[in-house]
Scaffold this motif. Structure first.
Motif, PDB file in Angstrom:
ATOM      1  N   VAL A 110       0.744  -1.398  -0.156  1.00 20.65           N
ATOM      2  CA  VAL A 110      -0.150  -0.120  -0.159  1.00 20.65           C
ATOM      3  C   VAL A 110       1.306   1.357  -0.077  1.00 20.65           C
ATOM      4  O   VAL A 110       0.884   1.818  -1.095  1.00 20.65           O
ATOM      5  N   SER A 111       1.742   1.151   1.037  1.00 16.43           N
ATOM      6  CA  SER A 111       2.768   2.375   0.278  1.00 16.43           C
ATOM      7  C   SER A 111       3.598   1.917   1.843  1.00 16.43           C
ATOM      8  O   SER A 111       3.839   1.160   1.904  1.00 16.43           O
ATOM      9  N   VAL A 112       4.933   3.079   1.296  1.00 12.41           N
ATOM     10  CA  VAL A 112       6.223   2.724   1.374  1.00 12.41           C
ATOM     11  C   VAL A 112       7.131   3.487   1.749  1.00 12.41           C
ATOM     12  O   VAL A 112       6.909   4.978   1.278  1.00 12.41           O
ATOM     13  N   LYS A 113       8.303   3.258   2.497  1.00 14.86           N
ATOM     14  CA  LYS A 113       9.638   4.916   3.199  1.00 14.86           C
ATOM     15  C   LYS A 113      10.722   4.084   2.782  1.00 14.86           C
ATOM     16  O   LYS A 113      10.601   3.126   3.025  1.00 14.86           O
ATOM     17  N   ILE A 114      11.162   5.140   2.049  1.00 14.14           N
ATOM     18  CA  ILE A 114      12.226   4.646   1.898  1.00 14.14           C
ATOM     19  C   ILE A 114      13.668   5.496   3.278  1.00 14.14           C
ATOM     20  O   ILE A 114      13.507   6.705   3.355  1.00 14.14           O
ATOM     21  N   ILE A 115      14.725   5.028   3.713  1.00 17.33           N
ATOM     22  CA  ILE A 115      15.511   5.694   5.136  1.00 17.33           C
ATOM     23  C   ILE A 115      17.285   5.447   3.919  1.00 17.33           C
ATOM     24  O   ILE A 115      17.490   4.802   4.757  1.00 17.33           O
ATOM     25  N   SER A 116      17.517   6.755   4.357  1.00 16.90           N
ATOM     26  CA  SER A 116      18.797   6.347   3.843  1.00 16.90           C
ATOM     27  C   SER A 116      20.140   6.241   5.460  1.00 16.90           C
ATOM     28  O   SER A 116      19.909   6.750   6.525  1.00 16.90           O
ATOM     29  N   ASN A 117      20.548   6.034   5.304  1.00 15.98           N
ATOM     30  CA  ASN A 117      22.103   5.359   6.285  1.00 15.98           C
ATOM     31  C   ASN A 117      22.558   7.745   6.198  1.00 15.98           C
ATOM     32  O   ASN A 117      23.199   7.163   7.620  1.00 15.98           O
ATOM     33  N   ILE A 118      22.215   8.291   6.399  1.00 14.21           N
ATOM     34  CA  ILE A 118      22.357   9.826   6.393  1.00 14.21           C
ATOM     35  C   ILE A 118      21.681  10.675   7.075  1.00 14.21           C
ATOM     36  O   ILE A 118      21.579  11.274   7.645  1.00 14.21           O
ATOM     37  N   GLY A 119      20.019   9.834   6.651  1.00 11.07           N
ATOM     38  CA  GLY A 119      19.335  10.563   7.619  1.00 11.07           C
ATOM     39  C   GLY A 119      18.040  10.415   7.238  1.00 11.07           C
ATOM     40  O   GLY A 119      16.706  11.012   7.172  1.00 11.07           O
ATOM     41  N   GLY A 120      18.030  10.817   5.094  1.00 10.27           N
ATOM     42  CA  GLY A 120      16.852  11.270   4.628  1.00 10.27           C
ATOM     43  C   GLY A 120      16.217  10.616   4.410  1.00 10.27           C
ATOM     44  O   GLY A 120      16.518   9.435   4.573  1.00 10.27           O
ATOM     45  N   ASN A 121      15.127  10.641   4.115  1.00  7.61           N
ATOM     46  CA  ASN A 121      14.007   9.622   4.504  1.00  7.61           C
ATOM     47  C   ASN A 121      12.942  10.534   3.796  1.00  7.61           C
ATOM     48  O   ASN A 121      12.367  11.299   3.531  1.00  7.61           O
ATOM     49  N   THR A 122      11.807   9.759   2.843  1.00  3.07           N
ATOM     50  CA  THR A 122      10.486  10.227   2.167  1.00  3.07           C
ATOM     51  C   THR A 122       9.633   8.578   2.602  1.00  3.07           C
ATOM     52  O   THR A 122      10.293   7.635   2.476  1.00  3.07           O
ATOM     53  N   GLY A 123       8.718   9.529   2.164  1.00  4.52           N
ATOM     54  CA  GLY A 123       6.950   7.784   2.162  1.00  4.52           C
ATOM     55  C   GLY A 123       6.439   8.005   0.567  1.00  4.52           C
ATOM     56  O   GLY A 123       6.392   9.282   0.633  1.00  4.52           O
ATOM     57  N   GLN A 124       5.677   7.129   0.237  1.00  5.02           N
ATOM     58  CA  GLN A 124       5.157   7.306  -0.744  1.00  5.02           C
ATOM     59  C   GLN A 124       3.687   6.016  -1.029  1.00  5.02           C
ATOM     60  O   GLN A 124       4.374   4.724  -0.689  1.00  5.02           O
ATOM     61  N   GLY A 125       2.615   6.225  -1.538  1.00  8.85           N
ATOM     62  CA  GLY A 125       2.087   5.137  -1.823  1.00  8.85           C
ATOM     63  C   GLY A 125       1.849   4.233  -2.772  1.00  8.85           C
ATOM     64  O   GLY A 125       3.180   4.912  -3.830  1.00  8.85           O
ATOM     65  N   VAL A 126       1.954   3.479  -2.811  1.00  6.68           N
ATOM     66  CA  VAL A 126       2.384   2.528  -4.129  1.00  6.68           C
ATOM     67  C   VAL A 126       1.132   1.962  -5.612  1.00  6.68           C
ATOM     68  O   VAL A 126      -0.086   1.860  -4.746  1.00  6.68           O
ATOM     69  N   SER A 127       1.529   2.508  -6.144  1.00  4.99           N
ATOM     70  CA  SER A 127       0.212   1.907  -7.356  1.00  4.99           C
ATOM     71  C   SER A 127       0.524   0.689  -7.778  1.00  4.99           C
ATOM     72  O   SER A 127       1.409  -0.451  -8.152  1.00  4.99           O
ATOM     73  N   VAL A 128      -1.049  -0.066  -8.364  1.00  8.91           N
ATOM     74  CA  VAL A 128      -0.997  -1.175  -8.510  1.00  8.91           C
ATOM     75  C   VAL A 128      -0.844  -1.152 -10.629  1.00  8.91           C
ATOM     76  O   VAL A 128      -1.696  -0.515 -10.554  1.00  8.91           O
ATOM     77  N   VAL A 129      -0.480  -2.176 -10.905  1.00  4.44           N
ATOM     78  CA  VAL A 129      -0.466  -2.595 -12.034  1.00  4.44           C
ATOM     79  C   VAL A 129      -0.698  -3.679 -12.550  1.00  4.44           C
ATOM     80  O   VAL A 129      -0.772  -4.815 -11.638  1.00  4.44           O
ATOM     81  N   PRO A 130      -1.179  -4.073 -13.280  1.00  6.30           N
ATOM     82  CA  PRO A 130      -2.029  -5.047 -13.886  1.00  6.30           C
ATOM     83  C   PRO A 130      -1.191  -6.541 -13.847  1.00  6.30           C
ATOM     84  O   PRO A 130       0.310  -6.049 -13.537  1.00  6.30           O
TER      85      PRO A 130
END
Length: 102
Positions: free
Chosen positions: A82-102
């Motif tokens: 449904v949604s994911v987040k990414i986190i770098s070892n330096i501290g940057g992070n963000t999240g986003q919803g996941v699109s479903v594809v056929p």
């Protein structure tokens, strides 16, 4: 600089890493192959980026560094996160919803 008797001056070198900014450019989950695919960028091309489920905070895996601040990730998942987040070892992070594809 004068120091009281029995003391000395010392210095310590420290390394300061510049902060980074991460950005998800693609987040899809394929119904046909049950595969999560992500693409991302980071302003620090040496960062290590982890992928987590936004819902559970559970580690899904690590992104592959393609060079020049671009990253990719693909992994089989039984269900859409449904949604994911990414986190770098330096501290940057963000999240986003996941699109479903056929």
């Amino acid at each position: 600089m004068l120091l009281p008797g029995g003391t000395s001056a010392a210095s310590t070198a420290i390394s300061v890493f510049p902060s980074d900014t991460v950005h998800i450019t693609k987040a899809t989950w394929s119904q046909a192959s049950s595969t999560l695919t992500l693409q991302a960028t980071d302003t620090n091309p040496a960062a290590i980026i982890n992928v987590l489920s936004s819902v559970t905070n559970q580690l899904i895996g690590n992104m592959t560094n393609l060079g020049n601040g671009t990253y990719t990730f693909q992994a089989p998942l039984n269900s859409n996160p449904v949604s994911v987040k990414i986190i770098s070892n330096i501290g940057g992070n963000t999240g986003q919803g996941v699109s479903v594809v056929p």
